[in-house]
Structure formats: structure tokens, C-alpha cells
Design an enzyme around this catalytic site. Sequence first.
Site, PDB file in Angstrom:
ATOM      1  CG  ASP A 132      -1.892   1.150   1.273  1.00 19.03           C
ATOM      2  OD1 ASP A 132      -1.931   1.947   0.307  1.00 19.03           O
ATOM      3  OD2 ASP A 132      -2.638   1.258   2.269  1.00 19.03           O
TER       4      ASP A 132
ATOM      5  CG  ASP B 243      -7.558   3.252   0.860  1.00 15.15           C
ATOM      6  OD1 ASP B 243      -8.588   3.892   1.106  1.00 15.15           O
ATOM      7  OD2 ASP B 243      -6.731   2.980   1.768  1.00 15.15           O
TER       8      ASP B 243
HETATM    9  O1  OSB Z   1      -4.312   3.218   3.707  1.00 13.49           O
HETATM   10  O2  OSB Z   1      -5.242   1.501   4.462  1.00 13.49           O
HETATM   11  C1  OSB Z   1      -4.716   2.591   4.670  1.00 13.49           C
HETATM   12  C2  OSB Z   1      -4.461   3.221   8.430  1.00 13.49           C
HETATM   13  C3  OSB Z   1      -4.740   4.564   8.493  1.00 13.49           C
HETATM   14  C4  OSB Z   1      -4.973   5.249   7.326  1.00 13.49           C
HETATM   15  C5  OSB Z   1      -4.910   4.593   6.090  1.00 13.49           C
HETATM   16  C6  OSB Z   1      -4.648   3.242   6.028  1.00 13.49           C
HETATM   17  C7  OSB Z   1      -4.373   2.550   7.224  1.00 13.49           C
HETATM   18  C8  OSB Z   1      -4.001   1.141   7.276  1.00 13.49           C
HETATM   19  C9  OSB Z   1      -4.256   0.417   8.572  1.00 13.49           C
HETATM   20  O3  OSB Z   1      -3.430   0.580   6.394  1.00 13.49           O
HETATM   21  C10 OSB Z   1      -5.294  -0.614   8.448  1.00 13.49           C
HETATM   22  C11 OSB Z   1      -5.778  -1.110   9.801  1.00 13.49           C
HETATM   23  O4  OSB Z   1      -6.678  -0.489  10.400  1.00 13.49           O
HETATM   24  O5  OSB Z   1      -5.262  -2.134  10.250  1.00 13.49           O
HETATM   25 MG    MG Z   2      -4.737   2.115   1.962  1.00 10.98          MG
END
Ligand code: OSB
Ligand code: MG
Length: 397
Positions: A214, A267
Site C-alpha cells: 500500500d 483506496d
Molecule cells: O491506507 O489503508 C490505509 C491506516 C490509516 C490510514 C490509512 C490506512 C491505514 C491502514 C491500517 O493501512 C489498516 C488497519 O486499520 O489495520
Molecule cells: Mg490504503
Amino acid sequence: MSASTLERLDLAEDPLALTPSRIDLVEVGLPLVRPFRTSFGTSTTRAALLLRVETADGVVGWSECAADPEPLYSEEYLAGAEHVLLEHLLPRLAASGRRWSAGGVADLLAPIAGHRMAKAALETALLDAGLRAIGRSFVDHFAQTLPAGATPQARVPAGVSVGIADSLDALLAEVAEYVDRGYVRIKLKIEPGWDVDPVREVRRSFGDIALQVDANAAYRIDVAEHVAALVALDEFDLLLVEQPLAAEDLAGHVALARHLATPICLDESVRSVRDARGAVELGACHIVNVKPARVGGYLEALHLHAWALGSGVPLWCGGMLETGIGRAANLALAALPGFTLPGDVSASDRYYARDLTTPFELNGGAIAVPTGAGIGVAVDDDALAAVTRRRHTWTPS
Ligand code: OSB
Ligand code: MG
């Protein structure tokens, strides 16, 4: 999936309608068990805004607003969410002259542009209160939107999102811990300069595990080294690469997709079912990370799910480091059959030493979906009191 099945969640004779007597906005700060670094910043504490709705009959509903203190992941931020709730969203519902209901929130608030995380928090708290009042769980409620014969899962396979580490050794140690605990899928946060090497090392050390990355929008289609690094990741047989480019850059994702064998998952770019459909039709995206908060709530997420089931687009449930309050509701969504990939729905102890609800535990690589009424978990008042920074009570005038 026909529109009429979704309309069953709708207002005709609305069993979820309620009369709120007070709404509390509770700001909390929970220390994370380890800092979480992404391409847009590092968190050591999860600051969150919780909503507590109490009805005239004494039923209580909870939700968690996903907005962070700083507008880095998206435009929304905690103080802004609080402001828009108090000054715009709540007054608009109060002025509507109708009973309140989760199913009516999106339409009543549609004139307000954006602010989806704030809207989602309001809708979800009302949904929790409404479902608690009739003794129905989130997952049973969501299951009403499924085609005949389809059923939700009782347990959801759990992935884990691994932040950018200080060194490759530190990364490998962290991944080893999660693999040992049984997580069935690892997601590595990447950014330019932290991509090919960490992915290579994790692949080498852990073999055949389900692995994805990601970028949180950190790459640019017009920077040759960025594109080259993403292309180099093809070698490692990743499930997907999530949000490589800016949220607005659908054309860039289309161009990038032509260079990559790895599927692109979006996302930040997807704020509605319409966005998802458009991105897939354009060829910007093959898989969607569904975060109910980002699309304005569970009902929009259900529309997205219905579309994905019908069109065969794989989904998985994302996360925003939610406490048990937000996680419980995400698990109910992730239980639906269109969620074909493991989500970022990890156990409580991946985030917090002490969660705000009965902790969610990982068993055999999966987490049980709550079956109790509403979100199905109780808020631990002592745990909440220990992390509460501020509380503001709103009453309908
Ligand atoms: O991009 O998915 C994301 C957490 C905060 C903001 C954005 C993201 C994330 C994570 C964590 O990847 C996912 C989780 O809650 O375990
Ligand atoms: Mg993400």
C-alpha cells in the site's frame, strides 16, 4: 442484486427510526502498541472522535469517526469532523422534522458536499441504536441485502497492515511476529525508497505468504524511477498494489495498469459506488479496498458491495486503526460474500494494549463476527474514561 433488495433497508415503514435525546461527541486518544508509519506520516496514538447517541427510550448507539487529527490521508480531520457534525449535520437532521434513522441520513445530508467520514459516523451511531432497539445485529441487517442463498461468514480471515520500518531487520521481525500469530495476509506500507528491497526480503524470508503493498498515493506516473520501482514489484507475485498514485489521478492509474502485471487496488480514490464503478470501467482499478467511513457509511458500502457481487470485482475491507467500536462494524461488513480477500481487520492487540470494547482475538487466522444486537460489543466504560480527552454533549433544541 436488484435495487429492491437494498430498498428493504430503506424507509418505507422504518423499524430503525428513533428519537434522539442527546448525542455525545467524545474525543479519545489511545496509545498504539507500536508507531504506525505510512508514506503520509507516523502515528503513535490513535486520536478518534466517538459518537454516542442516546434515544428518548434510553437506547444507546455508538460509532467511531475515522478522521485523524491531521488531513493527510484525506481532506477530513478530527476537529473539522466535529465542527461539521455540530454546525451542519446534526442541525440539518434536527430541522428535517422527521424521526431519525440510519436509512435516511444519507439523503438528508446529501446537500452537504463531502465530509463522508463525519456523515458515516452519524449514520453508524444511528444504525447501532436502531438495531439495538430491535435486537438485530449489524451482520444480520447487512445480510438482508444479499441475493437468495448467499450468507455471511461467521469468521473473517484477518490480514495485517505493516508500517514502514526503521530497517529491514526491524521489518522482518515485525512480519515474523504477525505470521507466527496466524495472520493470513501481510500488507506492507511502501513509499519511494522503501519498496523493492523490503518486498524482496519479506518474500525471501516468508516464502509463499499472501502479500500486498500500500503506497498511500506516494508515487507519480510522471517520475520514471517511481514507475520503474512499481514495475519491479511484479516479480514478487503480490496480490495487489494499493493506491500507488494520487487519489484524483485515475488517468495515471489507467496508464500505470498498462505497465503492471500486479492488479491495482484503489483506496483513497474511491468515495462512492459510482467512483468504484467508474474506476473499474476506465481500467484504473481491479480490486477495491472498502472503508465504510471513506464512502460515507455502511449503506453506501452495501451498495458498493451489491455492485461488486454482480460484476465480480473483488473487495476487501480496509481499516483506519479503529478501536473495537469501529472494528466491530467493519467485521460485519467483511463477513459478506463479496469480500473475497482478507481485510485489514486485525485483532485488538495489533493496535492497542487495552481496547475500548471486549478485545477482538485472532483464532486460526480469523476473527469472529459479533452476533449481538447492533455492533454486538459493549463499550468498556473504564477503558473509555482512561483515554477520554474531551466530551461535548449536543441536544436537539
Ligand atoms: O491506507 O489503508 C490505509 C491506516 C490509516 C490510514 C490509512 C490506512 C491505514 C491502514 C491500517 O493501512 C489498516 C488497519 O486499520 O489495520
Ligand atoms: Mg490504503
